[in-house]
Scaffold this motif. Structure first.
Motif, PDB file in Angstrom:
ATOM      1  N   ILE A 122       0.855  -1.190   0.000  1.00 39.83           N
ATOM      2  CA  ILE A 122       0.000   0.000   0.000  1.00 39.83           C
ATOM      3  C   ILE A 122       0.888   1.236   0.000  1.00 39.83           C
ATOM      4  O   ILE A 122       1.749   1.385   0.879  1.00 39.83           O
ATOM      5  CB  ILE A 122      -0.926   0.027   1.227  1.00 39.83           C
ATOM      6  CG1 ILE A 122      -1.845  -1.193   1.216  1.00 39.83           C
ATOM      7  CG2 ILE A 122      -1.743   1.317   1.263  1.00 39.83           C
ATOM      8  CD1 ILE A 122      -2.651  -1.352   2.488  1.00 39.83           C
ATOM      9  N   ARG A 123       0.679   2.112  -0.976  1.00 39.04           N
ATOM     10  CA  ARG A 123       1.378   3.393  -0.951  1.00 39.04           C
ATOM     11  C   ARG A 123       0.517   4.358  -0.145  1.00 39.04           C
ATOM     12  O   ARG A 123      -0.588   4.697  -0.546  1.00 39.04           O
ATOM     13  CB  ARG A 123       1.606   3.930  -2.374  1.00 39.04           C
ATOM     14  CG  ARG A 123       2.634   5.047  -2.410  1.00 39.04           C
ATOM     15  CD  ARG A 123       3.010   5.438  -3.816  1.00 39.04           C
ATOM     16  NE  ARG A 123       2.056   6.398  -4.364  1.00 39.04           N
ATOM     17  CZ  ARG A 123       2.254   7.077  -5.488  1.00 39.04           C
ATOM     18  NH1 ARG A 123       3.339   6.879  -6.189  1.00 39.04           N
ATOM     19  NH2 ARG A 123       1.353   7.926  -5.920  1.00 39.04           N
ATOM     20  N   LEU A 124       1.039   4.795   0.997  1.00 40.56           N
ATOM     21  CA  LEU A 124       0.275   5.632   1.911  1.00 40.56           C
ATOM     22  C   LEU A 124       0.338   7.108   1.537  1.00 40.56           C
ATOM     23  O   LEU A 124      -0.347   7.917   2.171  1.00 40.56           O
ATOM     24  CB  LEU A 124       0.793   5.443   3.342  1.00 40.56           C
ATOM     25  CG  LEU A 124       0.667   4.025   3.920  1.00 40.56           C
ATOM     26  CD1 LEU A 124       1.360   3.944   5.267  1.00 40.56           C
ATOM     27  CD2 LEU A 124      -0.786   3.620   4.046  1.00 40.56           C
ATOM     28  N   SER A 125       1.142   7.475   0.569  1.00 41.64           N
ATOM     29  CA  SER A 125       1.328   8.876   0.184  1.00 41.64           C
ATOM     30  C   SER A 125       1.010   9.082  -1.286  1.00 41.64           C
ATOM     31  O   SER A 125       1.090   8.157  -2.096  1.00 41.64           O
ATOM     32  CB  SER A 125       2.775   9.327   0.436  1.00 41.64           C
ATOM     33  OG  SER A 125       3.149   9.149   1.770  1.00 41.64           O
ATOM     34  N   THR A 126       0.663  10.327  -1.602  1.00 35.49           N
ATOM     35  CA  THR A 126       0.481  10.752  -2.988  1.00 35.49           C
ATOM     36  C   THR A 126       1.417  11.927  -3.236  1.00 35.49           C
ATOM     37  O   THR A 126       1.442  12.880  -2.447  1.00 35.49           O
ATOM     38  CB  THR A 126      -0.969  11.184  -3.253  1.00 35.49           C
ATOM     39  OG1 THR A 126      -1.836  10.077  -2.985  1.00 35.49           O
ATOM     40  CG2 THR A 126      -1.155  11.608  -4.701  1.00 35.49           C
ATOM     41  N   ALA A 127       2.174  11.869  -4.308  1.00 29.82           N
ATOM     42  CA  ALA A 127       3.147  12.923  -4.590  1.00 29.82           C
ATOM     43  C   ALA A 127       2.448  14.214  -5.011  1.00 29.82           C
ATOM     44  O   ALA A 127       1.418  14.185  -5.694  1.00 29.82           O
ATOM     45  CB  ALA A 127       4.108  12.478  -5.684  1.00 29.82           C
ATOM     46  N   ASP A 128       3.007  15.338  -4.586  1.00 31.33           N
ATOM     47  CA  ASP A 128       2.579  16.645  -5.083  1.00 31.33           C
ATOM     48  C   ASP A 128       3.508  16.993  -6.245  1.00 31.33           C
ATOM     49  O   ASP A 128       4.556  17.626  -6.072  1.00 31.33           O
ATOM     50  CB  ASP A 128       2.696  17.706  -3.984  1.00 31.33           C
ATOM     51  CG  ASP A 128       1.772  17.418  -2.811  1.00 31.33           C
ATOM     52  OD1 ASP A 128       0.560  17.307  -3.044  1.00 31.33           O
ATOM     53  OD2 ASP A 128       2.271  17.317  -1.675  1.00 31.33           O
ATOM     54  N   SER A 129       3.162  16.538  -7.438  1.00 29.65           N
ATOM     55  CA  SER A 129       4.031  16.710  -8.603  1.00 29.65           C
ATOM     56  C   SER A 129       3.190  16.919  -9.850  1.00 29.65           C
ATOM     57  O   SER A 129       1.983  16.635  -9.872  1.00 29.65           O
ATOM     58  CB  SER A 129       4.920  15.479  -8.795  1.00 29.65           C
ATOM     59  OG  SER A 129       4.132  14.353  -9.156  1.00 29.65           O
ATOM     60  N   MET A 130       3.846  17.394 -10.901  1.00 29.29           N
ATOM     61  CA  MET A 130       3.152  17.579 -12.174  1.00 29.29           C
ATOM     62  C   MET A 130       2.687  16.237 -12.736  1.00 29.29           C
ATOM     63  O   MET A 130       1.604  16.139 -13.302  1.00 29.29           O
ATOM     64  CB  MET A 130       4.072  18.285 -13.168  1.00 29.29           C
ATOM     65  CG  MET A 130       4.385  19.726 -12.802  1.00 29.29           C
ATOM     66  SD  MET A 130       2.890  20.750 -12.685  1.00 29.29           S
ATOM     67  CE  MET A 130       2.281  20.668 -14.375  1.00 29.29           C
ATOM     68  N   ALA A 131       3.520  15.200 -12.560  1.00 28.79           N
ATOM     69  CA  ALA A 131       3.125  13.880 -13.050  1.00 28.79           C
ATOM     70  C   ALA A 131       1.859  13.401 -12.352  1.00 28.79           C
ATOM     71  O   ALA A 131       0.938  12.876 -12.990  1.00 28.79           O
ATOM     72  CB  ALA A 131       4.260  12.877 -12.843  1.00 28.79           C
ATOM     73  N   GLN A 132       1.796  13.574 -11.022  1.00 28.48           N
ATOM     74  CA  GLN A 132       0.618  13.145 -10.283  1.00 28.48           C
ATOM     75  C   GLN A 132      -0.605  13.949 -10.709  1.00 28.48           C
ATOM     76  O   GLN A 132      -1.712  13.405 -10.821  1.00 28.48           O
ATOM     77  CB  GLN A 132       0.846  13.294  -8.782  1.00 28.48           C
ATOM     78  CG  GLN A 132      -0.297  12.776  -7.933  1.00 28.48           C
ATOM     79  CD  GLN A 132      -0.553  11.303  -8.131  1.00 28.48           C
ATOM     80  OE1 GLN A 132       0.375  10.496  -8.036  1.00 28.48           O
ATOM     81  NE2 GLN A 132      -1.800  10.923  -8.401  1.00 28.48           N
ATOM     82  N   ALA A 133      -0.427  15.244 -10.968  1.00 24.67           N
ATOM     83  CA  ALA A 133      -1.544  16.066 -11.430  1.00 24.67           C
ATOM     84  C   ALA A 133      -2.073  15.546 -12.763  1.00 24.67           C
ATOM     85  O   ALA A 133      -3.295  15.515 -12.985  1.00 24.67           O
ATOM     86  CB  ALA A 133      -1.099  17.518 -11.559  1.00 24.67           C
ATOM     87  N   GLN A 134      -1.176  15.111 -13.634  1.00 26.95           N
ATOM     88  CA  GLN A 134      -1.604  14.544 -14.912  1.00 26.95           C
ATOM     89  C   GLN A 134      -2.314  13.210 -14.722  1.00 26.95           C
ATOM     90  O   GLN A 134      -3.317  12.926 -15.384  1.00 26.95           O
ATOM     91  CB  GLN A 134      -0.375  14.358 -15.830  1.00 26.95           C
ATOM     92  CG  GLN A 134       0.274  15.652 -16.282  1.00 26.95           C
ATOM     93  CD  GLN A 134      -0.646  16.469 -17.167  1.00 26.95           C
ATOM     94  OE1 GLN A 134      -1.278  15.943 -18.087  1.00 26.95           O
ATOM     95  NE2 GLN A 134      -0.739  17.759 -16.887  1.00 26.95           N
TER      96      GLN A 134
END
Length: 225
Positions: A101-113
């Protein structure tokens, strides 16, 4: 409490900002946890928000150039773990059996896409994919972390790491298999349970062998049933 920070190298004073932010957040979390980890989700979110705000303020108050850094923190007890992050230093839970389980979500341009529907492969190939959209320190306007709580039901490993590791192993399943291989190797060589420090060294070595083009920070905690 596990805390990791990585300097944003496009800012002067990046290394110092990470050096200041990490222990500031850690000390606040550990001091507060002496009273027990909050049960209420809102209270837990407030705990993390305050720790990240204090880290940000400590960076901004520094005597030298004000740099910027990523920040991720996780607090864990036998029954509960909570993770918070700003930018792209992430937290994972790897149970001994079952899916990671990935407990985090990145704050990045890739994640926004990806949030807009692009596949991970497409998003991470885009121009500026790894540019972060939130951070601690210089010119930061929003330092509130994303927070997630989880109740583990079995033994496993809690990992906090910078993108210097996970960029080389972006899929959580692949990272879980790498972890399992390192644990098995350590157990075979030492005839005992693998230590967090030993597994962390193995993850660090893997990233270096893959090119190691970015800072590599790894923190691990072992939960035994």
């Amino acid at each position: 409490a596990l805390v990791a920070a990585e300097g944003v190298t496009s800012t002067e004073g990046a290394e110092e900002s990470a050096r200041v932010a990490s222990p500031t957040a850690r000390d606040y979390l550990t001091a507060t946890m002496d009273q027990g980890l909050p049960i209420n989700q809102d209270d837990t979110g407030t705990l993390f928000e305050r720790s990240f705000q204090k880290a940000h303020e400590a960076v901004v108050r520094g005597s030298g150039p004000i740099g910027a850094c990523t920040l991720a923190a996780a607090v864990a007890t036998h029954d509960r773990m909570v993770a918070g992050n700003t930018a792209d230093t992430l937290t994972y839970w790897f149970p001994d059996h079952g899916a990671p389980i990935r407990l985090s979500t990145a704050d990045s341009m890739a994640q926004a896409q990806m949030d807009l529907g692009l596949s991970r492969e497409e998003a991470e190939r885009g121009m500026g994919a790894h540019a972060i959209t939130k951070w601690i320190g210089a010119s930061a306007t929003d330092v509130a972390p994303r927070v997630m709580a989880y109740q583990p039901q079995q033994s496993g490993w809690l990992l906090v790491c910078s993108d210097g590791l996970w960029n080389h192993v972006p899929d959580a399943g692949d990272l879980a298999r790498l972890m399992a291989d390192l644990v098995s190797k350590a157990q075979a060589e030492d005839h005992c349970q693998a230590s967090p420090a030993g597994v962390a060294d193995g993850l660090n070595a893997h990233a270096i062998n893959c090119g190691g083009h970015d800072n590599i920070t790894v923190a691990l905690w072992r939960r035994d049933s």
